[in-house]
Enzyme design. Structure first.
Site, PDB file in Angstrom:
ATOM      1  N   GLY A  15       4.887 -29.991 -14.639  1.00 28.65           N
ATOM      2  CA  GLY A  15       5.996 -29.160 -15.100  1.00 28.65           C
ATOM      3  C   GLY A  15       6.056 -29.090 -16.616  1.00 28.65           C
ATOM      4  O   GLY A  15       5.330 -29.797 -17.331  1.00 28.65           O
ATOM      5  N   VAL A  17       8.412 -30.063 -18.759  1.00 27.20           N
ATOM      6  CA  VAL A  17       8.832 -31.315 -19.393  1.00 27.20           C
ATOM      7  C   VAL A  17       7.795 -32.407 -19.148  1.00 27.20           C
ATOM      8  O   VAL A  17       7.478 -33.188 -20.048  1.00 27.20           O
ATOM      9  CB  VAL A  17      10.218 -31.754 -18.889  1.00 27.20           C
ATOM     10  CG1 VAL A  17      10.588 -33.129 -19.435  1.00 27.20           C
ATOM     11  CG2 VAL A  17      11.276 -30.731 -19.301  1.00 27.20           C
ATOM     12  N   CYS A 133      20.069 -32.589 -21.895  1.00 29.61           N
ATOM     13  CA  CYS A 133      19.526 -32.156 -23.187  1.00 29.61           C
ATOM     14  C   CYS A 133      20.612 -31.813 -24.197  1.00 29.61           C
ATOM     15  O   CYS A 133      20.533 -32.207 -25.375  1.00 29.61           O
ATOM     16  CB  CYS A 133      18.603 -30.956 -22.990  1.00 29.61           C
ATOM     17  SG  CYS A 133      19.289 -29.651 -21.948  1.00 29.61           S
ATOM     18  N   GLN A 160      22.234 -22.154 -25.257  1.00 29.57           N
ATOM     19  CA  GLN A 160      21.092 -22.862 -24.712  1.00 29.57           C
ATOM     20  C   GLN A 160      19.941 -21.935 -24.320  1.00 29.57           C
ATOM     21  O   GLN A 160      20.132 -20.901 -23.688  1.00 29.57           O
ATOM     22  CB  GLN A 160      21.533 -23.711 -23.513  1.00 29.57           C
ATOM     23  CG  GLN A 160      22.520 -24.793 -23.919  1.00 29.57           C
ATOM     24  CD  GLN A 160      22.974 -25.686 -22.790  1.00 29.57           C
ATOM     25  OE1 GLN A 160      24.141 -26.067 -22.723  1.00 29.57           O
ATOM     26  NE2 GLN A 160      22.076 -26.047 -21.882  1.00 29.57           N
ATOM     27  N   SER A 163      14.395 -22.020 -21.533  1.00 28.28           N
ATOM     28  CA  SER A 163      13.450 -23.052 -21.096  1.00 28.28           C
ATOM     29  C   SER A 163      14.160 -24.214 -20.437  1.00 28.28           C
ATOM     30  O   SER A 163      13.545 -24.976 -19.684  1.00 28.28           O
ATOM     31  CB  SER A 163      12.613 -23.551 -22.278  1.00 28.28           C
ATOM     32  OG  SER A 163      13.440 -23.966 -23.351  1.00 28.28           O
ATOM     33  N   GLY A 164      15.461 -24.343 -20.671  1.00 31.47           N
ATOM     34  CA  GLY A 164      16.232 -25.363 -19.991  1.00 31.47           C
ATOM     35  C   GLY A 164      16.305 -25.138 -18.494  1.00 31.47           C
ATOM     36  O   GLY A 164      16.564 -26.069 -17.722  1.00 31.47           O
ATOM     37  N   LYS A 217      28.879 -32.459 -17.453  1.00 35.23           N
ATOM     38  CA  LYS A 217      27.866 -33.443 -17.841  1.00 35.23           C
ATOM     39  C   LYS A 217      28.095 -33.882 -19.284  1.00 35.23           C
ATOM     40  O   LYS A 217      28.035 -35.077 -19.609  1.00 35.23           O
ATOM     41  CB  LYS A 217      26.463 -32.855 -17.708  1.00 35.23           C
ATOM     42  CG  LYS A 217      25.960 -32.688 -16.290  1.00 35.23           C
ATOM     43  CD  LYS A 217      24.593 -32.004 -16.305  1.00 35.23           C
ATOM     44  CE  LYS A 217      24.144 -31.595 -14.914  1.00 35.23           C
ATOM     45  NZ  LYS A 217      22.871 -30.843 -14.951  1.00 35.23           N
ATOM     46  N   HIS A 246      18.052 -25.577 -28.106  1.00 33.10           N
ATOM     47  CA  HIS A 246      19.480 -25.364 -27.895  1.00 33.10           C
ATOM     48  C   HIS A 246      20.217 -25.477 -29.231  1.00 33.10           C
ATOM     49  O   HIS A 246      19.895 -26.341 -30.051  1.00 33.10           O
ATOM     50  CB  HIS A 246      20.054 -26.429 -26.954  1.00 33.10           C
ATOM     51  CG  HIS A 246      19.541 -26.343 -25.554  1.00 33.10           C
ATOM     52  ND1 HIS A 246      18.830 -25.269 -25.052  1.00 33.10           N
ATOM     53  CD2 HIS A 246      19.648 -27.238 -24.512  1.00 33.10           C
ATOM     54  CE1 HIS A 246      18.540 -25.499 -23.785  1.00 33.10           C
ATOM     55  NE2 HIS A 246      19.020 -26.680 -23.433  1.00 33.10           N
ATOM     56  N   ASN A 319      14.961 -28.493 -26.869  1.00 34.15           N
ATOM     57  CA  ASN A 319      15.470 -29.037 -25.608  1.00 34.15           C
ATOM     58  C   ASN A 319      14.387 -29.637 -24.723  1.00 34.15           C
ATOM     59  O   ASN A 319      14.671 -30.495 -23.885  1.00 34.15           O
ATOM     60  CB  ASN A 319      16.215 -27.952 -24.822  1.00 34.15           C
ATOM     61  CG  ASN A 319      15.359 -26.731 -24.558  1.00 34.15           C
ATOM     62  OD1 ASN A 319      14.929 -26.050 -25.502  1.00 34.15           O
ATOM     63  ND2 ASN A 319      15.088 -26.428 -23.303  1.00 34.15           N
TER      64      ASN A 319
END
Length: 340
Positions: A15, A17, A133, A160, A163-164, A217, A246, A319
């Site tokens: 992935g 990340v 993030c 943001q 890509s998050g 969060k 972000h 991020n």
């Protein structure tokens, strides 16, 4: 670090990340004896490059963690729920990037520049959680202020990057933008509305209190990281048509008076922070500048003219790097150096 080297596994290696975690492990010369890349069955057999060598991707199973000492997860909450405890029982210490474990009172939630001491709590369940993030970059910037003047309340609005959400969201922004500038029809599959040339005040699901899960969060994680439930936090999280990094407009009300000049002085020497603050010459943090960096960029530092003890600032970070991969690897570094 000591001369000891570790057997490391990266879960979710294929992935965005996970790939960045592999890059960070290489860039930061993490002391690795052996490395194992794990992913779903459909990714098994692929090869990923690490320090000049091609390493095959293996299918993630319950037997994957034999001999592994540190396992860095970035494969989603469901995978973490199923396999993190398995890895821990096999003897690995897990650094998990999903939201699965963050609010578990027996699992430390760590930003190394802010609360590295919390890593010691990994012994309870063998798992350390990587924060969200948007929370990470904010607390990195706020930590020096909190330590000197205390914090009564935080008001944050985030902007943001897509890509998050993942690669499909990156592709959707690209495809929609290309289609619109060529007057062609476009699809929207990832987000409920068009993201190109738009801003969506909607990240994750809405909860009964009117906030989204992403906003809550930030509220809960900030208090846990600072170990201070008295801090008031309110957030509005917005998805914008930016690929990486972000941005956040952060307003903080401190318990004690503190000047913008003093905040700037603190941030200039704060770990993980880069002050970018010369508005007279149009110099301030921007997403395009933060992309590819590990530093949290802070600028537009100024006194809030509406309240007595208020500071405003603009905070930007990559991020995928500091907001996820780099922070996880930094946790692993402290773990390896101080605890294993």
């Amino acid at each position: 670090m000591s001369d000891r080297k570790f057997n490391v596994a990266v879960v979710g290696a294929t992935g965005a990340v996970g790939n960045q975690m592999i890059t960070c492990l290489g860039e930061r010369n993490f002391p690795i004896k052996s490395v194992k890349f794990l992913a779903s069955a459909r990714s098994a057999g692929r090869e990923l490059r690490f320090r000049g060598d091609l390493v095959p991707v293996e299918e993630l199973t319950e037997k994957s963690f034999e001999g592994v000492e540190i396992a860095i997860f970035s494969a989603g909450g469901g995978t973490s729920e199923k396999f993190a405890s398995v890895a821990a029982k096999s003897g690995a210490v897990v650094v998990d990037n999903s939201s699965q474990w963050r609010m578990d009172p027996d699992i430390p939630l760590v930003v190394p520049e802010v609360n590295p001491h919390a890593i010691a709590g990994y012994t309870k369940k063998g798992i350390i959680a990587n924060p969200n993030c948007s929370t990470i970059q904010m607390v990195v910037a706020l930590n020096p202020i909190y330590r000197e003047a205390g914090i009564r309340r935080i008001v944050v609005a985030t902007y943001q990057a897509v890509s998050g959400t993942g690669k499909k969201a990156i592709d959707e922004l690209f495809d929609q933008t290309r289609s619109m500038i060529n007057f062609l029809p476009f699809d929207k599959k990832v987000y409920p509305h068009r993201i190109a040339f738009n801003a969506l005040p909607h990240i994750d699901k809405f909860e009964n209190n009117g906030y989204t899960k992403e906003e809550m969060k930030m509220v809960k994680e900030t208090r846990k990281i600072f170990e201070d439930d008295s801090i008031g936090v309110t957030a509005t999280t917005v998805r914008v048509p930016v690929f990486y990094s972000h941005s956040e407009a952060v307003n903080v009300e401190t318990l004690k008076p503190i000047s913008a000049e003093r905040v700037r002085e603190l941030l200039l020497v704060a770990p993980g922070v880069k002050v970018v603050d010369d508005p007279a010459n149009d110099v301030y943090p921007m997403a395009i500048d933060a992309a590819g960096q590990d530093a949290t960029l802070v600028g537009r530092i100024r006194k809030d003219i509406s309240i007595e003890n208020g500071i405003d600032m603009w905070v930007v970070a990559d991020n995928i790097r500091k907001g996820a991969a780099t922070n996880a690897v930094q946790i692993a570094e402290v773990l390896a150096k101080e605890y294993l």
